[in-house]
Motif scaffolding. Structure first.
Motif, PDB file in Angstrom:
ATOM      1  N   UNK A 135       0.859  -1.184   0.000  1.00 28.79           N
ATOM      2  CA  UNK A 135       0.000   0.000   0.000  1.00 28.79           C
ATOM      3  C   UNK A 135       0.894   1.232   0.000  1.00 28.79           C
ATOM      4  N   UNK A 136       0.620   2.163  -0.904  1.00 24.69           N
ATOM      5  CA  UNK A 136       1.496   3.315  -1.067  1.00 24.69           C
ATOM      6  C   UNK A 136       0.660   4.580  -1.209  1.00 24.69           C
ATOM      7  N   UNK A 137       1.334   5.716  -1.007  1.00 27.58           N
ATOM      8  CA  UNK A 137       0.818   7.019  -1.392  1.00 27.58           C
ATOM      9  C   UNK A 137       1.712   7.518  -2.515  1.00 27.58           C
ATOM     10  N   UNK A 138       1.144   7.757  -3.679  1.00 28.36           N
ATOM     11  CA  UNK A 138       1.950   8.056  -4.863  1.00 28.36           C
ATOM     12  C   UNK A 138       1.503   9.363  -5.493  1.00 28.36           C
ATOM     13  N   UNK A 139       2.493  10.044  -6.052  1.00 29.60           N
ATOM     14  CA  UNK A 139       2.208  11.205  -6.893  1.00 29.60           C
ATOM     15  C   UNK A 139       2.399  10.773  -8.337  1.00 29.60           C
ATOM     16  N   UNK A 140       1.352  10.917  -9.130  1.00 33.51           N
ATOM     17  CA  UNK A 140       1.377  10.415 -10.504  1.00 33.51           C
ATOM     18  C   UNK A 140       1.059  11.555 -11.464  1.00 33.51           C
ATOM     19  N   UNK A 141       1.574  11.425 -12.675  1.00 33.11           N
ATOM     20  CA  UNK A 141       1.266  12.364 -13.759  1.00 33.11           C
ATOM     21  C   UNK A 141       0.577  11.608 -14.881  1.00 33.11           C
ATOM     22  N   UNK A 142      -0.620  12.036 -15.239  1.00 30.61           N
ATOM     23  CA  UNK A 142      -1.403  11.350 -16.258  1.00 30.61           C
ATOM     24  C   UNK A 142      -0.756  11.518 -17.627  1.00 30.61           C
ATOM     25  N   UNK A 143      -0.719  10.442 -18.395  1.00 29.65           N
ATOM     26  CA  UNK A 143      -0.145  10.478 -19.737  1.00 29.65           C
ATOM     27  C   UNK A 143      -1.184  10.224 -20.828  1.00 29.65           C
ATOM     28  N   UNK A 144      -2.414   9.933 -20.466  1.00 30.26           N
ATOM     29  CA  UNK A 144      -3.471   9.702 -21.457  1.00 30.26           C
ATOM     30  C   UNK A 144      -4.810  10.026 -20.812  1.00 30.26           C
ATOM     31  N   UNK A 145      -5.842  10.082 -21.639  1.00 31.35           N
ATOM     32  CA  UNK A 145      -7.186  10.353 -21.137  1.00 31.35           C
ATOM     33  C   UNK A 145      -7.717   9.176 -20.347  1.00 31.35           C
ATOM     34  N   UNK A 146      -8.400   9.412 -19.227  1.00 33.44           N
ATOM     35  CA  UNK A 146      -9.083   8.303 -18.537  1.00 33.44           C
ATOM     36  C   UNK A 146     -10.162   7.705 -19.436  1.00 33.44           C
ATOM     37  N   UNK A 147     -10.400   6.409 -19.266  1.00 35.20           N
ATOM     38  CA  UNK A 147     -11.424   5.735 -20.059  1.00 35.20           C
ATOM     39  C   UNK A 147     -12.089   4.672 -19.201  1.00 35.20           C
ATOM     40  N   UNK A 148     -13.293   4.319 -19.564  1.00 34.69           N
ATOM     41  CA  UNK A 148     -14.024   3.268 -18.865  1.00 34.69           C
ATOM     42  C   UNK A 148     -13.771   1.938 -19.544  1.00 34.69           C
ATOM     43  N   UNK A 149     -13.537   0.908 -18.769  1.00 33.71           N
ATOM     44  CA  UNK A 149     -13.453  -0.430 -19.340  1.00 33.71           C
ATOM     45  C   UNK A 149     -14.829  -0.859 -19.809  1.00 33.71           C
ATOM     46  N   UNK A 150     -14.848  -1.711 -20.815  1.00 37.74           N
ATOM     47  CA  UNK A 150     -16.113  -2.169 -21.365  1.00 37.74           C
ATOM     48  C   UNK A 150     -16.721  -3.241 -20.468  1.00 37.74           C
ATOM     49  N   UNK A 203      -6.574   4.552 -16.273  1.00 38.36           N
ATOM     50  CA  UNK A 203      -5.780   5.757 -16.512  1.00 38.36           C
ATOM     51  C   UNK A 203      -4.319   5.359 -16.638  1.00 38.36           C
ATOM     52  N   UNK A 204      -3.679   5.741 -17.739  1.00 35.39           N
ATOM     53  CA  UNK A 204      -2.252   5.538 -17.893  1.00 35.39           C
ATOM     54  C   UNK A 204      -1.521   6.736 -17.283  1.00 35.39           C
ATOM     55  N   UNK A 205      -0.486   6.452 -16.515  1.00 29.78           N
ATOM     56  CA  UNK A 205       0.207   7.522 -15.795  1.00 29.78           C
ATOM     57  C   UNK A 205       1.640   7.112 -15.508  1.00 29.78           C
ATOM     58  N   UNK A 206       2.447   8.097 -15.113  1.00 26.61           N
ATOM     59  CA  UNK A 206       3.816   7.875 -14.640  1.00 26.61           C
ATOM     60  C   UNK A 206       3.867   8.191 -13.151  1.00 26.61           C
ATOM     61  N   UNK A 207       4.397   7.266 -12.362  1.00 26.16           N
ATOM     62  CA  UNK A 207       4.617   7.529 -10.940  1.00 26.16           C
ATOM     63  C   UNK A 207       5.860   8.388 -10.812  1.00 26.16           C
ATOM     64  N   UNK A 208       5.717   9.572 -10.183  1.00 31.05           N
ATOM     65  CA  UNK A 208       6.856  10.465  -9.996  1.00 31.05           C
ATOM     66  C   UNK A 208       7.418  10.386  -8.583  1.00 31.05           C
ATOM     67  N   UNK A 209       6.569  10.162  -7.604  1.00 26.94           N
ATOM     68  CA  UNK A 209       7.021   9.995  -6.213  1.00 26.94           C
ATOM     69  C   UNK A 209       6.172   8.906  -5.574  1.00 26.94           C
ATOM     70  N   UNK A 210       6.789   8.131  -4.704  1.00 29.04           N
ATOM     71  CA  UNK A 210       6.066   7.061  -4.043  1.00 29.04           C
ATOM     72  C   UNK A 210       6.495   7.002  -2.588  1.00 29.04           C
ATOM     73  N   UNK A 211       5.503   6.856  -1.714  1.00 22.46           N
ATOM     74  CA  UNK A 211       5.738   6.780  -0.265  1.00 22.46           C
ATOM     75  C   UNK A 211       5.031   5.539   0.247  1.00 22.46           C
ATOM     76  N   UNK A 212       5.779   4.661   0.900  1.00 21.15           N
ATOM     77  CA  UNK A 212       5.203   3.408   1.387  1.00 21.15           C
ATOM     78  C   UNK A 212       4.572   3.620   2.750  1.00 21.15           C
ATOM     79  N   UNK A 224      10.914   8.886  -8.456  1.00 27.69           N
ATOM     80  CA  UNK A 224      11.109   7.839  -9.465  1.00 27.69           C
ATOM     81  C   UNK A 224      10.368   8.231 -10.724  1.00 27.69           C
ATOM     82  N   UNK A 225      10.415   7.373 -11.710  1.00 27.99           N
ATOM     83  CA  UNK A 225       9.623   7.551 -12.935  1.00 27.99           C
ATOM     84  C   UNK A 225       9.316   6.162 -13.475  1.00 27.99           C
ATOM     85  N   UNK A 226       8.098   5.728 -13.279  1.00 27.40           N
ATOM     86  CA  UNK A 226       7.696   4.381 -13.696  1.00 27.40           C
ATOM     87  C   UNK A 226       6.301   4.440 -14.298  1.00 27.40           C
ATOM     88  N   UNK A 227       6.110   3.885 -15.496  1.00 32.51           N
ATOM     89  CA  UNK A 227       4.767   3.871 -16.107  1.00 32.51           C
ATOM     90  C   UNK A 227       3.861   2.854 -15.424  1.00 32.51           C
TER      91      UNK A 227
END
Length: 904
Positions: free
Chosen positions: A171-186, A201-210, A219-222
């Motif tokens: 379980x983490x608290x993360x700061x993320x930056x969105x890289x695409x539009x949110x969408x609903x699964x079918x 939502x596709x995003x990049x994690x920029x900071x993560x706190x456990x 960090x930077x992780x997709x």
């Protein structure tokens, strides 16, 4: 009126000699020699052989990127070093030096031009060897660059704390930056329930706190964020349309824009294995809405406002136009229903629902002129009419490209569309085919180096194949059709659709295991509406912010061609022979790819014989339309005198009871609309007095839209227990949209239509009411509340049990109707033949025939071997849809109770 630049450009041939642009006189021999063709007219497209030098480097980079994305670092480093050393060796001065040709060294200076001198004399073998070394070095350098780029992108999935935390399900608290539009699964049926939708939502994690140690790490992780849609559902207006903001003015999850930064509390879980481009999946607790810590960039805010303006302009349109227009213009498919999406997939029109090079090509054609005139100086586009020079027009086209990418989002699919559209820009601007293949190869090379994940994208592969087919095959096929008397515009459309289908079909087979027989005609018919819908849609997009009423008028005008495209997709998908099943995977693709070159020469020979062409066209039409009399004569389906058909709908139930010519009572609808719709069409059922839904599980009601599609329906009867609640709401919403009454079926109810009659034997009118000597137990769930029917038709008695389980089965055996249930002719086995059956009821029923509806290789193990054995021990013949498809029950020849069956 020609601009000075256009006039100067139009008076040159490839030898540098002046010639009129519209001259039809034979060209000089020098032009023929340079072009390598036998054509005799001076023409801007009269050029030499296609330049293929950039194709090997592009293909090498593509293959390298696909392989190296998940390769170990040692292999990547070895590949880069080896290829660089080999390239350096090939480019050393000694290896680059070309030996003299047979005629000796050529003097410096320009070659004389004139008859017999089409260009420089052929170089010697030394020069050819030098060129081959340079070409080989170029391929090696592209391999090294692609390997390095792929390694860097693949490393994002492995470095940093995110992958390790995902393996621990932290379980983490993360700061993320969105890289695409949110969408609903079918939504999709998963057994008895519909798999709930989620916001993806596709995003990049920029900071993560456990949560464990509270340490915050940059960090930077997709990642792929998944937010439960039930807790993230956007606020809706009265008309059901989504609103961009949720409670208290907070943006909803679906209203977020790319480049927005969020702070989320979530659990990290590993991403699925096998080429996934995400380092982990972030399962977000989204009940309180998103917490924004960084606003989106200014271009994204502007793009978001434009897209929202287009949605507002289309709000008052019909459902199809409201869904399609944003998809045609900016690739916004959030309003496209699963049923409409399936129709587009069946007809190979899916490319119109996503941003593609066609969108950009239409805009460029508006700027530069139609493709048929772009090869001449008088292009007749807006730029030419405004007197803009070619250089200014090119700059304007570049600005249009940038705006297209910003508004439609700079994700890989849009970048691919812009790159492929740039190839069309070159074609429209120059009219030269020879430069198009190098341009396409350059686009592929740059895109793969920029985003190596495209190397594994089926969408990217289809785009490149379709563009290549339009540049190479389509012009030749169009010329061949024109030589045979086909009008030029129709010849171009036929050649383009046919070439794209021939090249892309093997790849489509890998994805769908199906070959569409209506793709070419559907694409041809849609082509006439695509351009006006796209142009009017872009005009509505541009005017939505400054003048929304004007945008609404433009959107209303665009709705007509958009509805035409939707009607084509629905009609094509509804045809019985719209497609044929084909082996899936790469083996099926290879088989289709091998058959295509064999079929093409046969097609060329047929074009020389109009009568044979007409006969083949008629045969194809009959195969696609499949008129019921002809189909019955050839296949024997539907069999004459059928009384009940158990449709093959996979893991679910759907049955049709014959009630007259073209009329049938439908009991359950299966999990998906398409299979039950195909079943009803094969039976020729156009009128349905009643649809009986035994209970509200998804595998019984999910296909209801397919039952209602294009048919006259009298009403819907259901059970009284409306669980699951979301599926009950789904049924009632469909009924309200179709203005159908919904009634409750209870035990004791008797109905008749034609020579078909039935009695409802379960459930009782009220829960807990006494049936016979004992009270009915409380229903343990929707299965025990299933509607059970005793049907009489053609002297046969059929018992349909829905999904009743042992408690309800035992209660039914004690009910007053039990005396009428003994020795039935046909039993529809409850719950797909699961092991959860009451043996006492089976013994009392003693059916002659037991029918089980189950999906092939289903994960539930239906039907259970113990159930099949018990039925056979009771003297029943057991038939199942998972092993033989649809099953038809026929009455005796004289209606005296004889029992026959037929399989489809």
């Amino acid at each position: 009126m020609r601009s000075p630049t256009d006039s100067a450009d139009s008076g040159r041939t490839h030898t540098g000699n002046p010639a009129p642009a519209d001259s039809a006189a034979p060209a000089r021999p020098a032009v023929h020699a340079a072009s390598g063709k036998r054509l005799g007219a001076s023409h801007p497209r009269q050029e030499g052989p296609t330049d293929l030098r950039l194709v090997p480097p592009a293909l090498a980079a593509w293959a390298t990127a696909a392989v190296m994305l998940h390769a170990p670092p040692g292999l990547v480093a070895g590949t880069v070093i080896t290829t660089l050393l080999l390239a350096g060796f090939l480019l050393t001065p000694r290896n680059r030096r070309a030996g003299p040709g047979p005629a000796g060294p050529r003097p410096a200076g320009p070659e004389p031009a004139g008859p017999g001198h089409a260009g420089p004399e052929p170089a010697g073998p030394g020069h050819a060897r030098a060129l081959s070394r340079v070409s080989g070095a170029a391929v090696l350098l592209c391999v090294a660059a692609a390997a390095g780029s792929a390694a860097l992108h693949g490393a994002d999935l492995r470095r940093g704390p995110v992958p390790e935390l995902a393996r621990e399900y932290a379980s983490v608290t993360a700061e993320v930056e969105l890289t695409a539009d949110p969408r609903l699964s079918r939504p999709r049926a998963g057994g008895s329930h519909v798999v709930p939708t989620a916001v993806l939502i596709e995003a990049d994690v920029r900071r993560v706190e456990t949560a464990r140690d509270g340490a915050e790490v940059a960090t930077r992780a997709p990642v792929l964020m998944i937010v439960d849609a039930r807790s993230a559902r956007p606020v809706t207006r009265d008309d059901g349309q989504e609103r961009a903001r949720g409670p208290e003015g907070k943006p909803s999850w679906l209203g977020l824009l790319p480049s927005t930064r969020l702070r989320v509390e979530a659990r990290l879980v590993p991403a699925s294995a096998g080429g996934d481009r995400f380092a982990a999946v972030l399962r977000v607790r989204g009940a309180d809405g998103p917490e924004t810590v960084g606003e989106p960039s200014a271009p994204q805010r502007l793009a978001g406002r434009l897209r929202a303006g287009l949605r507002a302009a289309t709000d008052g349109l019909s459902a199809d136009a409201r869904a399609l227009l944003p998809g045609l213009v900016v690739g916004d498919t959030s309003r496209v229903t699963p049923e409409l999406e399936e129709a587009f997939r069946e007809t190979d029109l899916t490319h119109t629902l996503a941003v593609s090079g066609a969108n950009f090509t239409i805009l460029l054609a508006l700027l530069l002129g139609p493709p048929g005139l772009a090869q001449y100086a008088e292009r007749r586009g807006l730029a030419s009419r405004l007197g803009l020079s070619l250089r200014t027009t090119a700059l304007l086209g570049g600005a249009l490209s940038l705006a297209f990418v910003v508004v439609c989002r700079p994700d890989p699919s849009v970048l691919r569309a812009a790159a492929c559209g740039s190839v069309a820009l070159l074609a429209l601007a120059t009219g030269r085919r020879r430069s198009l293949i190098p341009a396409l190869a350059t686009a592929v090379l740059l895109l793969v180096l920029h985003d190596p994940w495209l190397a594994r994208s089926f969408g990217f592969l289809l785009s490149v194949l379709a563009t290549g087919a339009l540049l190479t095959l389509a012009p030749r096929w169009s010329a061949g059709l024109r030589r045979r008397g086909v009008p030029p515009r129709l010849a171009e459309a036929l050649a383009a659709a046919g070439a794209a289908q021939a090249v892309c079909a093997p790849v489509v087979v890998v994805l769908s295991e199906r070959v569409s027989l209506v793709a070419v005609p559907c694409n041809l018919l849609a082509e006439f509406a695509l351009a006006p819908a796209t142009v009017l849609g872009f005009l509505a997009l541009a005017t939505a912010l400054p003048a929304l009423p004007v945008a609404k008028v433009l959107a209303w005008c665009a709705s007509w061609p958009a509805e035409w495209i939707a009607r084509i997709a629905r009609t094509g998908a509804a045809l019985p022979g719209a497609g044929i099943d084909w082996p899936g995977g790469w083996a099926g693709a290879a088989l289709l790819g091998a058959l295509t070159p064999v079929a093409l020469p046969i097609g060329r020979r047929l074009l020389r014989h109009p009568w044979w062409c007409g006969a083949c066209a008629l045969l194809l039409v009959l195969l696609v339309v499949q008129p019921p009399p002809l189909t019955r004569a050839i296949t024997g389906w539907p069999p004459p005198g059928w009384r009940m058909v158990m449709c093959d709908v996979g893991q679910g139930d759907a049955m049709v009871l014959a009630a007259g010519e073209g009329t049938g009572v439908v009991v359950d609808a299966g999990p998906e609309p398409a299979p039950v719709d195909r079943c009803l069409r094969s039976l020729g059922v156009t009128r349905i007095p009643l649809v009986v839904l035994t209970h509200f599980h998804a595998d019984h009601v999910g296909g209801l839209p397919g039952v209602l599609r294009g048919r006259s329906v009298g009403g819907i009867a259901t059970t009284g227990l409306e669980e699951p609640a979301d599926q009950a709401r789904f049924v009632r919403r469909l009924a309200a949209d179709s203005h159908l009454p919904v009634t409750r079926a209870v035990a004791g109810e008797r109905r008749r239509t034609g020579d078909l009659s039935w009695e409802v034997v379960w459930p009782p009118p009220a829960t807990g009411q006494a049936v016979g000597a004992r009270p009915v137990p409380e229903a343990e769930g929707p299965n025990d509340a299933s509607v059970a029917m005793l049907v009489r038709t053609a002297g046969l008695r059929l018992l349909l049990l829905g999904d009743m389980e042992p408690p309800a089965q035992r209660a039914l055996a004690r009910s007053p109707a039990a005396t009428r249930l003994a020795d039935v002719d046909v039993l529809k086995v409850a719950h797909h033949g699961s092991a959860y059956q009451d043996p006492g009821l089976v013994s009392r029923l003693a059916p002659r025939l037991a029918l089980i509806s189950a999906g092939r290789d289903n994960s539930y193990g239906h039907p259970a071997p113990s159930t099949v054995a018990a039925l056979r021990d009771a003297g029943a013949a057991v038939l199942r849809t998972d092993r033989g498809g649809a099953i038809a029950v026929l009455g005796g020849e004289d209606g005296g109770g004889g029992l026959r069956v037929a399989r489809h």
